[in-house]
Design an enzyme around this catalytic site. Structure first.
Site, PDB file in Angstrom:
ATOM      1  N   HIS A   1      -1.750   6.526   8.257  1.00 63.61           N
ATOM      2  CA  HIS A   1      -0.794   7.377   7.450  1.00 63.61           C
ATOM      3  C   HIS A   1      -1.708   8.884   7.030  1.00 63.61           C
ATOM      4  O   HIS A   1      -1.209   9.899   7.188  1.00 63.61           O
ATOM      5  CB  HIS A   1      -0.648   7.102   6.084  1.00 63.61           C
ATOM      6  CG  HIS A   1       0.650   6.193   6.009  1.00 63.61           C
ATOM      7  ND1 HIS A   1       2.228   6.788   6.688  1.00 63.61           N
ATOM      8  CD2 HIS A   1       1.016   4.888   5.704  1.00 63.61           C
ATOM      9  CE1 HIS A   1       3.145   5.776   6.655  1.00 63.61           C
ATOM     10  NE2 HIS A   1       2.614   4.577   5.893  1.00 63.61           N
TER      11      HIS A   1
ATOM     12  N   HIS B   1      -3.141   0.562   8.418  1.00 57.41           N
ATOM     13  CA  HIS B   1      -1.842   1.134   8.167  1.00 57.41           C
ATOM     14  C   HIS B   1      -2.002   2.371   6.966  1.00 57.41           C
ATOM     15  O   HIS B   1      -1.476   3.529   7.568  1.00 57.41           O
ATOM     16  CB  HIS B   1      -0.815   0.040   7.602  1.00 57.41           C
ATOM     17  CG  HIS B   1       0.384   0.680   7.437  1.00 57.41           C
ATOM     18  ND1 HIS B   1       1.707   0.175   8.038  1.00 57.41           N
ATOM     19  CD2 HIS B   1       0.779   1.512   6.445  1.00 57.41           C
ATOM     20  CE1 HIS B   1       2.605   0.669   7.825  1.00 57.41           C
ATOM     21  NE2 HIS B   1       2.403   1.611   6.739  1.00 57.41           N
ATOM     22  N   GLU B   2      -2.954   2.348   6.217  1.00 55.81           N
ATOM     23  CA  GLU B   2      -2.780   3.343   5.138  1.00 55.81           C
ATOM     24  C   GLU B   2      -3.606   4.424   5.743  1.00 55.81           C
ATOM     25  O   GLU B   2      -3.449   5.694   5.636  1.00 55.81           O
ATOM     26  CB  GLU B   2      -3.483   2.998   3.932  1.00 55.81           C
ATOM     27  CG  GLU B   2      -2.427   1.910   3.019  1.00 55.81           C
ATOM     28  CD  GLU B   2      -0.981   2.270   3.134  1.00 55.81           C
ATOM     29  OE1 GLU B   2      -0.606   3.283   3.110  1.00 55.81           O
ATOM     30  OE2 GLU B   2      -0.193   1.204   3.108  1.00 55.81           O
TER      31      GLU B   2
ATOM     32  N   CYS C   1       7.057  -0.412   7.025  1.00 56.32           N
ATOM     33  CA  CYS C   1       6.543   0.820   6.467  1.00 56.32           C
ATOM     34  C   CYS C   1       7.372   1.152   5.281  1.00 56.32           C
ATOM     35  O   CYS C   1       8.749   1.437   5.595  1.00 56.32           O
ATOM     36  CB  CYS C   1       6.094   1.889   7.096  1.00 56.32           C
ATOM     37  SG  CYS C   1       5.574   3.437   6.664  1.00 56.32           S
ATOM     38  N   LEU C   2       6.902   1.442   4.014  1.00 53.63           N
ATOM     39  CA  LEU C   2       8.205   2.083   3.006  1.00 53.63           C
ATOM     40  C   LEU C   2       8.789   3.200   3.468  1.00 53.63           C
ATOM     41  O   LEU C   2       9.907   3.455   3.111  1.00 53.63           O
ATOM     42  CB  LEU C   2       7.297   2.225   1.757  1.00 53.63           C
ATOM     43  CG  LEU C   2       6.975   1.020   1.095  1.00 53.63           C
ATOM     44  CD1 LEU C   2       5.945   1.455  -0.183  1.00 53.63           C
ATOM     45  CD2 LEU C   2       7.828   0.028   0.895  1.00 53.63           C
TER      46      LEU C   2
ATOM     47  N   GLN D   1       3.049   9.937   1.596  1.00 49.93           N
ATOM     48  CA  GLN D   1       4.233   9.170   1.603  1.00 49.93           C
ATOM     49  C   GLN D   1       4.998   9.582   0.250  1.00 49.93           C
ATOM     50  O   GLN D   1       6.245   9.291   0.054  1.00 49.93           O
ATOM     51  CB  GLN D   1       4.313   7.762   1.641  1.00 49.93           C
ATOM     52  CG  GLN D   1       3.591   7.150   2.760  1.00 49.93           C
ATOM     53  CD  GLN D   1       3.620   5.609   2.499  1.00 49.93           C
ATOM     54  OE1 GLN D   1       2.745   5.134   2.365  1.00 49.93           O
ATOM     55  NE2 GLN D   1       4.846   4.909   3.266  1.00 49.93           N
TER      56      GLN D   1
ATOM     57  N   GLY E   1       0.758  -1.286  -0.099  1.00 47.05           N
ATOM     58  CA  GLY E   1       0.038  -0.111   0.093  1.00 47.05           C
ATOM     59  C   GLY E   1       0.969   1.312   0.048  1.00 47.05           C
ATOM     60  O   GLY E   1       2.068   1.318   0.096  1.00 47.05           O
TER      61      GLY E   1
HETATM   62 ZN    ZN Z   1       3.421   3.124   5.612  1.00 45.61          ZN
END
Ligand code: ZN
Length: 183
Positions: free
Chosen positions: A136, A132-133, A90-91, A51, A46
């Site tokens: 964010h 998670h998203e 997480c990226l 991000q 995702g």
């Molecule tokens: Zn993340």
């Protein structure tokens, strides 16, 4: 299509409460396509708009081995049920993973890229990715949800390669485990 540069913690854009989207115009469609491209390029499950430095309430999710990309405009979690222990990364926080509690099931209301209302009932990995998203988009990172700093693990580059090999070789197993995401 453009692979957009990722923002990494502690970039303040990751701490912004993102703005609700009013116009799903051509600029938004381009951003959505570039976010999907960026998620693929980084092998993420995702990606939230913040991000890539855009403080709007928009995220994309694609589960491993699934064709369908969830495009979530103005998503809200309207219901959460039960808790379970999961591991995630997480990226925007490369090199780490954490162990934390997520809901077993969630219900989400959002708009798709055509502005149509979608309601998603999810469990497992999709539920985890949705939380998670959505986090964010509220300026929250998974590291905020760790019970203690002992629940954050550093991962070595070879572990990432191994993890990717495992992912390629045995996606079914990963699905069954249902607790492993980077988003
Ligand atoms: Zn993340």
């Amino acid at each position: 299509l453009t692979v957009l540069p990722l923002r990494y913690a502690p970039d303040p854009v990751l701490r912004t409460k993102t703005a609700r989207i009013r116009d799903i115009d051509s600029r938004m469609q381009k951003l959505i396509d570039d976010m999907i491209e960026t998620m693929h390029a980084n092998q993420g499950v995702g990606l939230a708009a913040c991000q890539v430095g855009v403080p709007w309430r928009l995220a994309v999710i694609q589960l491993p081995e699934e064709e369908f990309v969830h495009v979530l405009i103005n998503p809200d979690i309207v219901r959460r049920e039960n808790e379970r222990e999961v591991e995630e990364g997480c990226l925007s926080i490369p090199g780490y993973r954490g162990s934390l509690k997520r809901s077993e099931r969630v219900k989400v209301r959002a708009l798709d890229r055509n502005g149509k209302v979608v309601r998603i009932k999810a469990d497992g990995l999709l539920a985890q990715a949705l939380e998670h998203e959505t986090d964010h988009l509220d300026g929250t990172l998974y590291t905020d949800r760790l019970a203690s700093s002992d629940d954050l693990f550093k991962i070595e580059p070879q572990d990432i390669e191994e993890a990717n090999d495992m992912l390629a070789d045995d996606l079914d197993q990963r699905r069954e485990a249902n607790n492993d995401i980077d988003g």
